[in-house]
Design an enzyme around this catalytic site. Structure first.
Site, PDB file in Angstrom:
ATOM      1  N   ARG A 135       0.812  -1.218   0.000  1.00 62.80           N
ATOM      2  CA  ARG A 135       0.000   0.000   0.000  1.00 62.80           C
ATOM      3  C   ARG A 135       0.845   1.268   0.000  1.00 62.80           C
ATOM      4  O   ARG A 135       0.423   2.298  -0.532  1.00 62.80           O
ATOM      5  CB  ARG A 135      -0.941  -0.004   1.206  1.00 62.80           C
ATOM      6  CG  ARG A 135      -2.064  -0.992   1.000  1.00 62.80           C
ATOM      7  CD  ARG A 135      -2.998  -1.038   2.172  1.00 62.80           C
ATOM      8  NE  ARG A 135      -4.272  -1.619   1.766  1.00 62.80           N
ATOM      9  CZ  ARG A 135      -5.236  -1.946   2.607  1.00 62.80           C
ATOM     10  NH1 ARG A 135      -5.077  -1.751   3.892  1.00 62.80           N
ATOM     11  NH2 ARG A 135      -6.365  -2.449   2.154  1.00 62.80           N
ATOM     12  N   LYS A 175     -17.294 -16.389   4.559  1.00 60.80           N
ATOM     13  CA  LYS A 175     -18.743 -16.217   4.700  1.00 60.80           C
ATOM     14  C   LYS A 175     -19.473 -15.827   3.419  1.00 60.80           C
ATOM     15  O   LYS A 175     -19.050 -14.939   2.696  1.00 60.80           O
ATOM     16  CB  LYS A 175     -19.010 -15.110   5.734  1.00 60.80           C
ATOM     17  CG  LYS A 175     -18.624 -15.515   7.135  1.00 60.80           C
ATOM     18  CD  LYS A 175     -19.339 -14.614   8.123  1.00 60.80           C
ATOM     19  CE  LYS A 175     -18.370 -13.977   9.084  1.00 60.80           C
ATOM     20  NZ  LYS A 175     -18.696 -12.595   9.385  1.00 60.80           N
ATOM     21  N   GLY A 218      -8.197  -8.576   1.036  1.00 58.85           N
ATOM     22  CA  GLY A 218      -6.927  -8.642   1.764  1.00 58.85           C
ATOM     23  C   GLY A 218      -6.295 -10.013   1.712  1.00 58.85           C
ATOM     24  O   GLY A 218      -5.104 -10.161   1.385  1.00 58.85           O
ATOM     25  N   GLY A 233     -12.797  -4.396   1.494  1.00 58.20           N
ATOM     26  CA  GLY A 233     -14.193  -3.953   1.588  1.00 58.20           C
ATOM     27  C   GLY A 233     -14.531  -2.917   0.526  1.00 58.20           C
ATOM     28  O   GLY A 233     -15.617  -2.941  -0.052  1.00 58.20           O
TER      29      GLY A 233
END
Ligand code: ADP
Ligand code: MG
Length: 406
Positions: free
Chosen positions: A44, A211, A365, A388
């Site tokens: 990053r 999930k 990630g 996200g």
């Protein structure tokens, strides 16, 4: 979205007339892993360099700001100090670390921060302490946003990974300064937009991770656009159970079984292929080097957990993706952090990376970490720095940070 090209025009037109124009605030995403005071993955930080260099090239002073983790109060473990050294190495110049007090006009000591910012020389770089040390950052407090804004003459948002958050240093500040998107924002938006607007077919989505509930919005949005979806990871078990399979002690979201059934029906009605694992690598506990057995994915005995896709599924998945022209990958195929359950992710990640002539994007990630571990991230057309944020962008076509720049 106003970009650095707009900044350049404005800079030529009016800022050059304003002799006092000197500082540009840049919100970056330096939410990087740190261990023993050292940055362990600087992806990053590297991604922020084009914007910083562009501004330094105009002989401006650059003030960087970012959050790091989710600190409760001012926990020194969440200080951005370790980033300074990495930045200095890449930029070959000193980076001044401005520790605080909180950049809020009403806070005692604010003047000190203002003076430090005001005293920066043209062409120099400073980094503010973790913005989440400031009360009101996440609540988007306007007093705090104004406090940030007074430190600079213009604002550049380049924190794609945080652009889904309406926080003071992301969106609040744009009310108080002329604001632009940085290079990384532009690059991310342009790559991810292709996945929504003009994907070249065949188009496959590869989903995994823990999930189903994390990725429902994404599936809903992209289902009508794709030709097929490969589903691995724990999320596959919710689909397998919904079809009547026995999944033993594998991770399942029982409250999402109806949703899974409904998605299976819709996919079949609109002719989208759903590729689920047919075999799994299972174990009784998640532990490095533990004893494993391969079971049919719909006949996992009680006491056993499916922790990776099996050898047949590895081959089937790689085969399904052959010939794809567009692939979006989010979520590992198994518990890749713990070998040997990384095998499926490595095979599938490699298969995507090696598709020739295809537009391939990896986001999330853990998935990006897996691609890095494999050493294939360079072969992807785009590696998204947002987890996200990339999912939310694909779901809604925009983000609060993008809206604030429009
Ligand atoms: P990303 O960060 O790429 O978006 P996720 O956070 O959604 O990915 O999912 C990653 C997590 O899913 C990892 O921690 C991994 O261990 C877990 N996972 C994948 N497969 C399984 C499985 N079969 N059982 C339990 N956890 C799994
Ligand atoms: Mg994750």
């Amino acid at each position: 979205m106003r970009t650095l090209a707009d900044f350049d025009k404005d800079f030529e037109a009016k800022y050059t007339l304003d002799e006092n124009f000197s500082n540009v605030l840049v919100r970056v995403d330096y939410n990087v892993p740190i261990k023993d005071g050292r940055v362990t993955d600087d992806t990053r930080i590297k991604a922020s360099l084009p914007t910083i260099k562009h501004l330094l090239g105009k002989n401006l002073a650059v003030i960087l700001m970012s959050h790091l983790g989710r600190p409760k109060g001012k926990d020194p473990a969440f200080s951005l100090q370790p980033v300074v050294k990495v930045l200095q190495d890449y930029l070959h110049k000193e980076v001044k670390f401005i520790k605080g007090p909180p950049p809020r006009p009403s806070a005692s000591g604010y003047l000190d921060v203002l003076n430090q910012a005001g005293g920066l020389l043209p062409g120099s770089v400073a980094l503010l302490e973790n913005v989440r040390f400031n009360d009101g950052e996440e609540a988007n407090d306007d007093d705090l946003a104004q406090g940030y804004a007074r430190l600079g003459d213009a604002f550049v948002l380049d924190a794609f990974g945080s652009a889904h958050r309406a926080h003071a240093s992301v969106t609040g500040i744009t009310k108080h300064l002329p604001s632009y998107a940085g290079r990384l924002m532009e690059k991310e938006v342009s790559a991810l937009s292709k996945l929504i607007d003009t994907p070249s077919k065949p188009y496959w989505m590869v989903l995994g991770g823990a999930k189903v509930s994390d990725k429902i919005g994404l599936i809903n949005k992209l289902l009508p656009k794709v030709d097929g979806i490969v589903i691995g990871g724990a999320m596959a078990f919710t689909f397998i159970k919904a079809r009547g399979g026995q999944v033993g002690n594998s991770l399942v979201e029982d409250d999402k079984l109806d949703l899974a059934r409904w998605l299976i029906q819709i996919a079949s009605a609109i002719g989208v292929k759903l590729q689920l694992p047919t075999d799994v690598v299972a174990a009784k506990k998640i532990e490095k080097g533990v004893e494993t057995t391969v079971f049919p994915a719909n006949r996992i005995p009680e006491g056993w957990m499916g922790l990776d896709i099996g050898p047949d599924s590895q081959k089937d998945f790689a085969k399904a993706l052959q010939g794809a022209h567009t692939v979006f990958w989010n979520g590992p195929m198994g518990v890749f952090e713990t070998p040997p359950f990384d095998a499926g992710t490595l095979v599938v990640g490699k298969a995507i990376a090696e598709l020739s002539g295809a537009f391939t994007v990896v986001g999330g990630g853990d998935s990006v970490a897996a691609a890095n571990k494999l050493g294939v991230s360079e072969k992807f057309s785009h590696v998204s720095t947002g987890g996200g944020a990339s999912l939310e962008f694909l779901e809604s076509g925009t983000l609060p940070g993008i809206e604030a720049l429009s």
